[in-house]
Design a protein around this motif. Sequence first.
Motif, PDB file in Angstrom:
ATOM      1  N   TRP A  94       3.001   7.503  -5.919  1.00 28.69           N
ATOM      2  CA  TRP A  94       1.962   7.840  -5.393  1.00 28.69           C
ATOM      3  C   TRP A  94       2.760   9.325  -5.827  1.00 28.69           C
ATOM      4  O   TRP A  94       3.665   8.905  -6.064  1.00 28.69           O
ATOM      5  CB  TRP A  94       1.765   8.336  -3.936  1.00 28.69           C
ATOM      6  CG  TRP A  94       2.222   7.993  -2.475  1.00 28.69           C
ATOM      7  CD1 TRP A  94       3.674   9.315  -2.756  1.00 28.69           C
ATOM      8  CD2 TRP A  94       3.240   7.237  -2.081  1.00 28.69           C
ATOM      9  NE1 TRP A  94       4.969   9.075  -1.682  1.00 28.69           N
ATOM     10  CE2 TRP A  94       4.182   7.990  -1.100  1.00 28.69           C
ATOM     11  CE3 TRP A  94       3.062   5.879  -1.768  1.00 28.69           C
ATOM     12  CZ2 TRP A  94       4.558   6.519  -0.195  1.00 28.69           C
ATOM     13  CZ3 TRP A  94       4.216   5.496  -1.171  1.00 28.69           C
ATOM     14  CH2 TRP A  94       4.882   5.563   0.059  1.00 28.69           C
ATOM     15  N   PRO A  95       2.256  10.214  -5.948  1.00 32.77           N
ATOM     16  CA  PRO A  95       2.850  11.662  -6.714  1.00 32.77           C
ATOM     17  C   PRO A  95       3.909  11.591  -5.435  1.00 32.77           C
ATOM     18  O   PRO A  95       3.687  11.568  -4.295  1.00 32.77           O
ATOM     19  CB  PRO A  95       1.202  12.558  -6.579  1.00 32.77           C
ATOM     20  CG  PRO A  95       0.068  11.751  -6.888  1.00 32.77           C
ATOM     21  CD  PRO A  95       0.441  10.447  -5.440  1.00 32.77           C
ATOM     22  N   SER A  96       5.386  12.041  -6.292  1.00 29.96           N
ATOM     23  CA  SER A  96       6.355  12.347  -5.727  1.00 29.96           C
ATOM     24  C   SER A  96       7.091  11.265  -4.533  1.00 29.96           C
ATOM     25  O   SER A  96       7.900  11.626  -3.803  1.00 29.96           O
ATOM     26  CB  SER A  96       5.892  13.804  -5.077  1.00 29.96           C
ATOM     27  OG  SER A  96       5.727  13.370  -3.244  1.00 29.96           O
ATOM     28  N   GLY A  97       6.287  10.314  -5.149  1.00 34.87           N
ATOM     29  CA  GLY A  97       7.509   9.120  -4.315  1.00 34.87           C
ATOM     30  C   GLY A  97       7.427   7.899  -4.940  1.00 34.87           C
ATOM     31  O   GLY A  97       6.994   7.783  -6.572  1.00 34.87           O
ATOM     32  N   GLN A  98       8.474   7.309  -4.317  1.00 31.41           N
ATOM     33  CA  GLN A  98       9.370   6.309  -5.641  1.00 31.41           C
ATOM     34  C   GLN A  98       9.178   5.030  -4.842  1.00 31.41           C
ATOM     35  O   GLN A  98       8.808   5.087  -3.585  1.00 31.41           O
ATOM     36  CB  GLN A  98      10.538   7.097  -5.505  1.00 31.41           C
ATOM     37  CG  GLN A  98      11.017   8.364  -7.045  1.00 31.41           C
ATOM     38  CD  GLN A  98      12.273   8.998  -6.510  1.00 31.41           C
ATOM     39  OE1 GLN A  98      12.922   8.145  -5.914  1.00 31.41           O
ATOM     40  NE2 GLN A  98      12.462   9.390  -7.616  1.00 31.41           N
ATOM     41  N   THR A  99       9.706   4.071  -5.205  1.00 31.16           N
ATOM     42  CA  THR A  99       9.688   2.482  -4.693  1.00 31.16           C
ATOM     43  C   THR A  99      10.700   3.125  -3.845  1.00 31.16           C
ATOM     44  O   THR A  99      10.194   1.556  -2.190  1.00 31.16           O
ATOM     45  CB  THR A  99      10.660   1.546  -5.753  1.00 31.16           C
ATOM     46  OG1 THR A  99      10.161   1.361  -7.326  1.00 31.16           O
ATOM     47  CG2 THR A  99      11.006   0.222  -5.242  1.00 31.16           C
ATOM     48  N   GLY A 100      11.608   3.526  -3.332  1.00 28.04           N
ATOM     49  CA  GLY A 100      12.410   4.009  -2.099  1.00 28.04           C
ATOM     50  C   GLY A 100      11.808   4.348  -0.781  1.00 28.04           C
ATOM     51  O   GLY A 100      11.592   3.813  -0.600  1.00 28.04           O
TER      52      GLY A 100
END
Length: 474
Positions: A94-100
């Motif tokens: 999602w926007p501003s989200g990463q795998t972690g």
Amino acid sequence: MTIDDWMEQVFHYQGNGYPLGGGNLGAGSAVEEVPNDYLGYIQAAYKSSGIVFACMVARQLAFSEARFQFQQLKQGRPADLFGSPELAVLEKPWPSGQTGDLLSRAIQHADLAGNHYAVRNSGRIRWLRPDWTEIILTRPPDEAVECDVAGYLYKPGGTQDKDRWKLYPVDGSHGRVAHWAPIPDPEALYRGMSPLTPVLREIASDKAATKHKGKFFENAATPALAVSFKETVTKTQFEQFMRAMDEAHSGVENAYSTLYLGGGADVTPLTYDMRQLDFKNTQGGGETRIAAALRVHPVVVGLSEGMQGSSLNAGNFKAAKDAFADLTMRPLWRSLCGAYEELVTPPKGSRLWYDDRDIAFLQDDMAQLAEIQTKQATTITKLIQDGYTPESIIEAVRKSDWTLLEHTGLFSVQLQPPLPNGPPVDGATVGPASGAKPTPLQNKAAKAAKAAAPAPKPGTGSTAKPAPKPTPKP
């Protein structure tokens, strides 16, 4: 009632248990209930129990460091990891989200609710709150042998307004849904179970012990004093003495101060210090059981029972860390990859897998890594001397699969073509035995040798005539 007696007071209806208690057992009780639901686990365990929070954060920090990759399957065995544009939605969920961030939400939902739901829709991933999500089955599980998942019903805020409900069928028509339940609930077909469920008593007891320690310091750092008076003391005098004593001696600020009593009063301490109460061993045992339920070694979390004796030796710490990685993290990553394959489409002959090679916590120390590489280099050198191709040797050593080795057909250190007739003798022709045909590898080696040989100079080839000998003088 004891905590065990009270925890047994459960009303059972249609296979589900509903506690009869409602919060505290009574006014001034030191034991609080941990409700067996998502909000109860959050408020009464995760946000109010230090040991639960520490264990869950340890799991989350290690779990969120992995990355997603595709893995080839060759002849039924795992092979190389590789990336693909298809993985972009997991790398940027999602926007501003990463795998972690996605992995942190997944392990948090699994620990608190036993279930994690994620939907891929409009080029991004949305996670669904577990207690607002219901699994819709094709048939009641207690009435039919064949009972499959038809879809997932999401009720934002737990609302009963059907106009706000969202149904996600399994065919992906409203979005591809992944359901991860790492610990299956034995009473359900598809639902998962929180690892905190079996240790609710330990959590309640740990909170009670913490509250008990607080009361220890609130009451002048002593658990209790018994003050007795003569029978001639009136009720009014007794109440006045109680107020004066509480004002002068209650609280940590008044700990160890001198206690002055009037005539006729006699004080008897019931206990003297924390050591007599044995808080360390009592609470330490409960902490270890909670950590065991969450599959986190006490040494990794830093619990009191793991920070003493030989537990802190380098070898023991490494064994604890390896056990945490092999028996907790890797099985969780494997099962999550299986669930998330609903969100991506692996290329043919591959599967969604995790890559833990860049996780610092799981890396061996440099000395051990150098020792492993030294042994691998020795193995590679020996196999090259025995005539195997360097490319196949590196592949076999890297994957620990000796079936990948390919031989050149050459032997010994010189890697010369084999001589079927044995070593040549003086005047003998080097070549295959009479009637024996050279092997394809021998032909290939002969062509390579011929191509590498320098061109003969004019007059020195096999077709050139020998120069005439000079006529000797008489």
